[in-house]
Design a protein around this motif. Structure first.
Motif, mmCIF file in Angstrom:
data_model
loop_
_atom_site.group_PDB
_atom_site.id
_atom_site.type_symbol
_atom_site.label_atom_id
_atom_site.label_comp_id
_atom_site.label_asym_id
_atom_site.label_seq_id
_atom_site.Cartn_x
_atom_site.Cartn_y
_atom_site.Cartn_z
ATOM 1 N N VAL A 22 0.871 -1.169 0.000
ATOM 2 C CA VAL A 22 0.000 0.000 0.000
ATOM 3 C C VAL A 22 0.907 1.217 0.000
ATOM 4 C CG1 VAL A 22 -1.741 1.326 1.248
ATOM 5 C CG2 VAL A 22 -1.850 -1.170 1.238
ATOM 6 N N ILE A 23 0.761 2.054 -1.030
ATOM 7 C CA ILE A 23 1.464 3.334 -1.070
ATOM 8 C C ILE A 23 0.439 4.376 -0.659
ATOM 9 C CG2 ILE A 23 2.703 5.007 -2.488
ATOM 10 C CD1 ILE A 23 3.547 2.668 -4.300
ATOM 11 N N GLY A 24 0.611 4.954 0.530
ATOM 12 C CA GLY A 24 -0.331 5.922 1.070
ATOM 13 C C GLY A 24 -0.325 7.222 0.285
ATOM 14 N N ALA A 25 -1.242 8.133 0.649
ATOM 15 C CA ALA A 25 -1.398 9.397 -0.068
ATOM 16 C C ALA A 25 -0.115 10.232 -0.062
ATOM 17 C CB ALA A 25 -2.547 10.193 0.534
ATOM 18 N N SER A 26 0.683 10.134 0.995
ATOM 19 C CA SER A 26 1.938 10.888 1.064
ATOM 20 C C SER A 26 3.128 10.066 0.587
ATOM 21 C CB SER A 26 2.190 11.365 2.493
ATOM 22 O OG SER A 26 2.296 10.249 3.359
ATOM 23 N N GLY A 27 2.899 8.822 0.166
ATOM 24 C CA GLY A 27 3.973 7.930 -0.256
ATOM 25 C C GLY A 27 4.471 8.224 -1.660
ATOM 26 N N VAL A 28 5.780 8.043 -1.846
ATOM 27 C CA VAL A 28 6.427 8.249 -3.146
ATOM 28 C C VAL A 28 7.375 7.086 -3.382
ATOM 29 C CG1 VAL A 28 7.953 9.727 -4.507
ATOM 30 C CG2 VAL A 28 6.327 10.759 -2.916
ATOM 31 N N VAL A 29 7.255 6.442 -4.560
ATOM 32 C CA VAL A 29 8.170 5.365 -4.933
ATOM 33 C C VAL A 29 8.714 5.661 -6.318
ATOM 34 C CG1 VAL A 29 8.441 2.903 -5.396
ATOM 35 C CG2 VAL A 29 6.942 3.652 -3.540
ATOM 36 N N ARG A 30 10.043 5.607 -6.423
ATOM 37 C CA ARG A 30 10.716 5.731 -7.714
ATOM 38 C C ARG A 30 11.606 4.509 -7.852
ATOM 39 N NH1 ARG A 30 10.052 10.848 -6.001
ATOM 40 N NH2 ARG A 30 9.280 12.350 -7.504
ATOM 41 N N GLY A 31 11.218 3.608 -8.772
ATOM 42 C CA GLY A 31 11.980 2.374 -8.932
ATOM 43 C C GLY A 31 11.117 1.291 -9.531
ATOM 44 N N GLU A 32 11.409 0.056 -9.144
ATOM 45 C CA GLU A 32 10.691 -1.097 -9.683
ATOM 46 C C GLU A 32 10.008 -1.840 -8.534
ATOM 47 O OE1 GLU A 32 11.661 -5.098 -12.300
ATOM 48 O OE2 GLU A 32 12.963 -3.348 -12.467
ATOM 49 N N ILE A 33 8.739 -2.220 -8.763
ATOM 50 C CA ILE A 33 7.958 -2.943 -7.765
ATOM 51 C C ILE A 33 7.499 -4.269 -8.360
ATOM 52 C CG2 ILE A 33 5.782 -2.988 -6.481
ATOM 53 C CD1 ILE A 33 5.932 0.053 -6.298
ATOM 54 N N VAL A 34 7.615 -5.351 -7.575
ATOM 55 C CA VAL A 34 7.038 -6.649 -7.914
ATOM 56 C C VAL A 34 6.336 -7.141 -6.657
ATOM 57 C CG1 VAL A 34 7.455 -9.019 -8.671
ATOM 58 C CG2 VAL A 34 8.871 -7.166 -9.564
ATOM 59 N N CYS A 35 5.023 -7.391 -6.751
ATOM 60 C CA CYS A 35 4.270 -7.866 -5.586
ATOM 61 C C CYS A 35 3.015 -8.607 -6.048
ATOM 62 C CB CYS A 35 3.900 -6.707 -4.663
ATOM 63 S SG CYS A 35 2.872 -5.452 -5.422
ATOM 64 N N ASN A 36 2.301 -9.205 -5.093
ATOM 65 C CA ASN A 36 1.080 -9.941 -5.427
ATOM 66 C C ASN A 36 -0.113 -9.010 -5.593
ATOM 67 O OD1 ASN A 36 2.100 -12.524 -5.644
ATOM 68 N ND2 ASN A 36 1.881 -12.963 -3.480
ATOM 69 N N ASN A 37 -0.272 -8.026 -4.691
ATOM 70 C CA ASN A 37 -1.379 -7.066 -4.730
ATOM 71 C C ASN A 37 -0.844 -5.699 -4.363
ATOM 72 O OD1 ASN A 37 -3.962 -8.720 -5.071
ATOM 73 N ND2 ASN A 37 -2.924 -9.799 -3.417
ATOM 74 N N GLN A 59 6.671 6.160 -9.807
ATOM 75 C CA GLN A 59 7.339 6.385 -11.081
ATOM 76 C C GLN A 59 8.309 5.239 -11.313
ATOM 77 O OE1 GLN A 59 9.101 10.242 -11.396
ATOM 78 N NE2 GLN A 59 9.844 9.904 -13.452
ATOM 79 N N GLY A 60 8.124 4.499 -12.410
ATOM 80 C CA GLY A 60 9.005 3.379 -12.721
ATOM 81 C C GLY A 60 8.248 2.226 -13.338
ATOM 82 N N LYS A 61 8.666 0.990 -12.980
ATOM 83 C CA LYS A 61 8.020 -0.226 -13.472
ATOM 84 C C LYS A 61 7.346 -0.918 -12.302
ATOM 85 C CE LYS A 61 11.157 -1.593 -17.187
ATOM 86 N NZ LYS A 61 12.014 -2.696 -17.670
ATOM 87 N N ILE A 62 6.109 -1.384 -12.517
ATOM 88 C CA ILE A 62 5.411 -2.126 -11.484
ATOM 89 C C ILE A 62 4.787 -3.371 -12.089
ATOM 90 C CG2 ILE A 62 3.322 -0.723 -11.736
ATOM 91 C CD1 ILE A 62 2.837 -1.190 -8.704
ATOM 92 N N LYS A 63 4.971 -4.500 -11.383
ATOM 93 C CA LYS A 63 4.364 -5.762 -11.795
ATOM 94 C C LYS A 63 3.575 -6.293 -10.601
ATOM 95 C CE LYS A 63 5.426 -10.323 -13.687
ATOM 96 N NZ LYS A 63 6.505 -11.195 -14.165
#
Length: 137
Positions: free
Chosen positions: A52-67, A75-79
């Motif tokens: 869960v990326i909250g309203a104030s959360g910022v991610v720059r990179g690659e994400i791999v997860c189930n949900n 910003q980046g790649k998400i699977k």
């Protein structure tokens, strides 16, 4: 006398890791449990649980997860192997690969999107050295 039997992931049910607002991490995160991020991550994230990326959360990179549920900025790649929920306040920029996708009206979704068809049932975690961890079933 009693043998300890390893549980297959059930010991992590109900446990959630948290990165709170005002915290920045530069590097990679690997987690078996669910994860909530209200701070900033510059790096990669891999989990067998839900992100869960909250309203104030910022991610720059690659994400791999189930949900995943995204309210903040990515910003980046998400699977996401199962369901990705994008809330109205979310800003998504990059590449998205999902099993199922839900986008609320008002979300900023500027990304290429691929729907996964014959996707694996579970994320394979890698340790800090890049080697795969074997999953016991």
């Amino acid at each position: 006398m009693f043998d300890k039997v390893k549980k297959n992931g059930t010991e992590l049910l109900g446990k959630t890791n948290r990165i709170v607002e005002g915290t920045s991490i530069i590097g990679d995160i690997v987690s078996k449990a669910d994860f909530r991020l209200d701070g900033e991550l510059i790096g990669n994230f891999t989990s067998q649980g839900k992100l869960v990326i909250g309203a104030s959360g910022v991610v720059r990179g690659e994400i791999v997860c189930n949900n995943a549920d995204i309210e903040g900025e990515f910003q980046g790649k998400i699977k996401v192997l199962e369901i990705l929920n994008i809330k109205a306040s979310a800003q998504i920029h990059g590449e998205v690969a999902v099993g199922k996708l839900s986008i609320e009206p008002g979300a900023d979704f500027t990304a290429t999107c691929t729907m996964l068809t014959n996707n694996p049932k579970e994320v394979t975690l890698k340790d800090g050295k890049g080697t795969e961890q074997k999953q016991k079933e």
